[in-house]
Every structure is written in structure tokens, then in C-alpha cells.
Design a protein around this motif. Structure first.
Motif, PDB file in Angstrom:
ATOM      1  N   GLU A 125       6.093  -2.577   5.942  1.00  0.00           N
ATOM      2  CA  GLU A 125       4.743  -2.822   5.449  1.00  0.00           C
ATOM      3  C   GLU A 125       4.774  -3.144   3.953  1.00  0.00           C
ATOM      4  O   GLU A 125       5.481  -2.486   3.192  1.00  0.00           O
ATOM      5  CB  GLU A 125       3.931  -1.543   5.684  1.00  0.00           C
ATOM      6  N   THR A 126       4.041  -4.179   3.550  1.00  0.00           N
ATOM      7  CA  THR A 126       3.915  -4.487   2.131  1.00  0.00           C
ATOM      8  C   THR A 126       2.784  -3.622   1.577  1.00  0.00           C
ATOM      9  O   THR A 126       1.625  -3.791   1.916  1.00  0.00           O
ATOM     10  CB  THR A 126       3.599  -5.980   1.926  1.00  0.00           C
ATOM     11  N   LYS A 127       3.171  -2.667   0.737  1.00  0.00           N
ATOM     12  CA  LYS A 127       2.168  -1.726   0.197  1.00  0.00           C
ATOM     13  C   LYS A 127       1.704  -2.180  -1.178  1.00  0.00           C
ATOM     14  O   LYS A 127       2.510  -2.488  -2.043  1.00  0.00           O
ATOM     15  CB  LYS A 127       2.770  -0.322   0.086  1.00  0.00           C
ATOM     16  N   THR A 144       7.521  -0.973  -4.219  1.00  0.00           N
ATOM     17  CA  THR A 144       8.831  -1.123  -3.579  1.00  0.00           C
ATOM     18  C   THR A 144       9.297   0.229  -3.062  1.00  0.00           C
ATOM     19  O   THR A 144       9.974   0.973  -3.767  1.00  0.00           O
ATOM     20  CB  THR A 144       9.868  -1.695  -4.580  1.00  0.00           C
ATOM     21  N   ASP A 145       8.893   0.551  -1.817  1.00  0.00           N
ATOM     22  CA  ASP A 145       9.425   1.789  -1.231  1.00  0.00           C
ATOM     23  C   ASP A 145      10.828   1.497  -0.686  1.00  0.00           C
ATOM     24  O   ASP A 145      11.325   0.367  -0.792  1.00  0.00           O
ATOM     25  CB  ASP A 145       8.470   2.357  -0.170  1.00  0.00           C
ATOM     26  N   LEU A 146      11.490   2.506  -0.111  1.00  0.00           N
ATOM     27  CA  LEU A 146      12.890   2.317   0.284  1.00  0.00           C
ATOM     28  C   LEU A 146      13.081   1.191   1.305  1.00  0.00           C
ATOM     29  O   LEU A 146      13.970   0.340   1.122  1.00  0.00           O
ATOM     30  CB  LEU A 146      13.481   3.652   0.778  1.00  0.00           C
ATOM     31  N   PRO A 147      12.253   1.123   2.367  1.00  0.00           N
ATOM     32  CA  PRO A 147      12.443   0.000   3.302  1.00  0.00           C
ATOM     33  C   PRO A 147      12.236  -1.358   2.618  1.00  0.00           C
ATOM     34  O   PRO A 147      12.959  -2.314   2.905  1.00  0.00           O
ATOM     35  CB  PRO A 147      11.353   0.240   4.366  1.00  0.00           C
ATOM     36  N   MET A 148      11.274  -1.451   1.693  1.00  0.00           N
ATOM     37  CA  MET A 148      11.048  -2.723   0.997  1.00  0.00           C
ATOM     38  C   MET A 148      12.209  -3.037   0.048  1.00  0.00           C
ATOM     39  O   MET A 148      12.597  -4.195  -0.107  1.00  0.00           O
ATOM     40  CB  MET A 148       9.717  -2.682   0.240  1.00  0.00           C
TER      41      MET A 148
END
Lengths: 260, 260
Positions: free
Chosen positions: B53-55, B63-67
Motif C-alpha cells: 500500500e502506498t501510504k 516509506t514503510d518496510l514493504p515500500m
């Protein structure tokens, strides 16, 4: 001058705990060193999510253009940079590379005979002086299993072969110790017994094991690469467990020693 | 000694024809040069397919870990290596880098104040001697907008800022010409008129345009970076269309000139 060239298999990379331990041991090795990493299963998982079909012909994976994009992303980006960032944290001045970077490993797209393997490269030329320059600047090259063809394409390349090619090229100037690290303790005389490590493998013992079917198909390209490296000037080739890297380098007695 | 540092925006990279033309012009530039590329929309497209998901918080991307894994793959792998392979085919000895490679651009994970931006890095230190060594070996560094923190993390980094930081670091030794290339002809005095290029922008003219709202929000960080670079020793900063790189370097009269 001594140079340790280590190839780490995809199955070790896939396991965070094994990978972390391996990178700590690699970072702690003294002197000049190079790492060549395999791909691991991440590429396959990501390909599935991206609806990129994994095509197999006669049991061999085909690298079509969508799959080339996946391996370029995953091997050259995700896996390579995660390894580089972890090694930097461990005090090892890692420099992530594909064969295209600095034109360091030129390859040729494999010719279509019976099978079109797609964007797969066979190594043609390793730029040893450039790698030597990196080493002299205290950089540790970390190679993803990717090369290029000077026509604008990246190429998917077997990491075992890439390790052997780099080792041979560096052997003109260095005393090269090539170590294939994976999830087994060495070449096994009984595939069902993880402790049945063959301590030394000569061409004639290898021929016997191959004839009797003891050495399995997956191990044959690795061993062919190992013997080829020795024939072309590499000082020493070992196949051992990733957990035993430290001892393999320090004592030279772990895993399977390949001998001419 | 002169050094051209070019930043190419994501919108140009997203357009294969524009990107190809730009890379041909970049490859043809004589003398020492560095490229810093943006990310483009590929990362967003791949994130969607991977269910990442683009937050957004207050209109800013997080930029969370998956991103972080997606941008590491896409910017550091796919985009960077495709550019490197294309430049190699054009006779430019490109060396793809993230800030982690050779520890060349160290950053600090942005501190959490009102917003936790996640794995976003603010540049702390550029290793100019290492970049100089690459240039002296006739390598052309190609930077992805990624840095690292010496704690094992890759960090997502704004490409405009990274370009400015590299330019400032190299300015101690080189006469640096920093050129921001994008899909417009320069900074526009009328956002609806692509030909309304402001030829020269001084801090006072910039202040006036900002006050009147003529210069839009997206351009402000780029311009702040441009003025900061000049203040810290960069010889010349230009903002121009990617198609006009050649003329901007040769004649220095295209796009918007930033002047102190």
C-alpha cells in the motif's frame, strides 16, 4: 597476494538467520575478498505476485523479458543491496555490482540451439584490472548473478559459473581461494546422509561417483565449474556449508576439497 | 577540472523514447560526469501489484518496510541497471551505485517529529574521494535515489537532494556544473504556458515568485536545493528540459539559470 572468493547459494540467502550468520563470518574474513551471491526463491515469489510466469523447458528455467526484469530487480536490487547494507553495518566496505557496472563482466546471450533460454548470459570476459582496483581501494565487490551484453541488455547468469569465471580471471594476479558455500556440509556420497561428506574429490573419483549416480544432477555444474577453475589457475576450491566458512578459510579442512 | 552532474527526473525515465534520447545525449557528453536518476512511477505500479500500500500522510509519501523493499528493487535494481546497460551499449562506462555501495553516501533515518516518514534518509556525508577515484578510472557513476545508515538499512532518498549533496561534495575539487533535467523547459512563470521559462532566477526573484504563488509546491524543494548548492560552492546550476541537455552543457543558455 591472497584473495578469497566466496559464492553463497540462494538457499542460504532465503534463510534470514543463516544469511546473517554467514555475512558476519564473511565480514570478519581478513584480507581481500569477493562475494558472489545466488538469487534465492524471492525472485520466484515476486514473479508469481507480478503475474510473470516461470517458464520451464526440459526442466530448465527460461528467462524471457518479463522474467529478466524480475531477476534484475530482485538479484541486482533487493538481494544485492540488502547484503551490501548489512555488510556495511558489519564494517565491511561492500560495493554491490552486476556485470554491467563498470563493464566488469561481459557476457554473450546464449545462442538458440534446441532451447531458447532467453536473456541468459555466458561469461565472455572479466575485467580483472577493474576488480583489482576496487580491492586495492579496500572495497569488497559483491556480485549479483547478472551480466550484460554491450547491446543494452542485462543477462541472467548462473552464480556458480560467474564465481568460477571471476576466480579464473583474478588468478593471474592473486593466489585465489574459491569457496562455494551452501546448505550442505559438502559433496555427499549418500544424498540421504548429511554427514557423508566426501573430503577430497579428484577427477577420477568424481568420474566414478558420476557413473554410479551418487552425485546428483544439481551438483554436477558446480563441480564442473570447480574443476575448470583449478585447471585455469585457481589455487584452491572448496565446497562447504555456509556455517563453516570461517573454518574453511582458516584451516582449509572443511567440506569437500576439489583436487586435480 | 570540470564535472557535469546531471539529475534526471522520474517522468523522463517513465517515457522510453525520452529516456533513450536523454541517455544518448548523456553518453555523448565529454569529460567527467555523474548521473543521478529519480524513481519514476514504476515503483508505484509494482507496489500495487505486490499489494504494498502506498501510504500518504499530509500529502507526503511514507516509506514503510514493504515500500522500502519495493524502491530498493525498482530504483536500485530495475531502473538503475537498465540505465547502466543502455549506457554501456552507448560506450559510456557506467557504474551503478546506491549510497550504500562503497559507503559512498551515508544518510540518517529522518527523525520522527509530527510525521514518521519511515525509511527515508537525509544525506549526512558524501565520500568525494571515492567518487573522484571512480571518475579518474574513467567510470561514470549512476546513482539511484537510495542511501544507507550504517545500521544495516537502505534508505529512500530524494533524488534532487542527493544530486545537490553530491554536487556540493565534489565542488571542493571540481568546477561543478549541476543540471536538473525534467519534462519542462525550465522554471515557468505561468504553469499553463510551457514556453514561459524564467531565464534567470536570483534569490530575490525567487522570493517574489514564491510570494505570488507562481512557483508551484513541487518546484520549491528543487529550487531550495539549487540555491543551497550554489551557496556551498557549486559553480553553476541549471534547470532545463531533458531534451536540451546537450545545449545546456555546451552553450549554458537553456532552461532556467539559478544565480546567487
Amino acid at each position: 597476494m591472497k584473495l578469497n572468493i566466496i559464492k553463497i547459494g540462494g538457499n542460504v540467502i532465503d534463510n534470514p538467520r543463516s544469511c546473517k550468520q554467514f555475512l558476519e563470518d564473511f565480514a570478519a574474513l581478513e584480507g581481500s575478498k569477493i562475494l558472489i551471491h545466488g538469487g534465492g526463491k524471492v525472485a520466484t515469489k515476486i514473479a508469481v505476485k507480478l503475474d510473470v510466469e516461470t517458464k520451464m523447458v526440459d526442466g530448465r528455467r527460461i528467462t524471457d523479458l518479463p522474467m529478466l526484469e524480475v531477476v534484475t530487480m530482485v538479484y541486482g536490487g533487493l538481494v544485492n543491496k540488502q547484503i551490501v547494507a548489512q555488510l556495511q553495518a558489519l564494517g565491511c566496505n561492500a560495493l554491490g555490482l552486476t556485470g554491467a557496472d563498470g563493464g566488469v563482466i561481459l557476457a554473450k546471450k546464449r545462442a538458440v540451439k534446441d532451447i531458447d533460454y532467453g536473456y541468459v548470459g555466458d561469461v565472455e570476459k572479466v575485467n580483472a584490472p577493474l576488480i583489482d582496483n576496487f580491492l586495492k581501494n579496500e572495497l569488497t565487490p559483491i556480485f549479483a548473478p547478472l551480466t550484460f551484453d554491450k547491446e543494452g541488455n542485462m543477462l541472467n547468469t548462473n552464480a556458480d559459473t560467474q564465481a568460477s569465471s571471476v576466480a579464473v580471471a583474478m588468478a593471474e594476479q592473486y593466489e585465489v581461494n574459491l569457496i562455494y558455500c551452501f546448505e550442505k556440509k559438502g559433496v555427499l556420497s549418500n544424498p540421504d546422509d548429511d554427514d557423508s561428506v566426501i573430503p577430497q574429490l579428484t577427477p577420477s573419483i568424481y568420474a566414478d561417483y558420476k557413473a554410479s549416480g551418487v552425485i546428483n544432477a544439481g551438483m554436477i555444474p558446480k563441480l564442473d565449474n570447480a574443476f575448470a577453475a583449478l585447471q585455469r589457475g585457481v589455487a584452491k576450491v572448496t565446497i562447504c556449508h555456509a556455517d563453516e566458512l570461517k573454518q574453511a578459510v582458516a584451516e582449509g579442512t572443511r567440506g569437500t576439497q576439489i583436487i586435480l
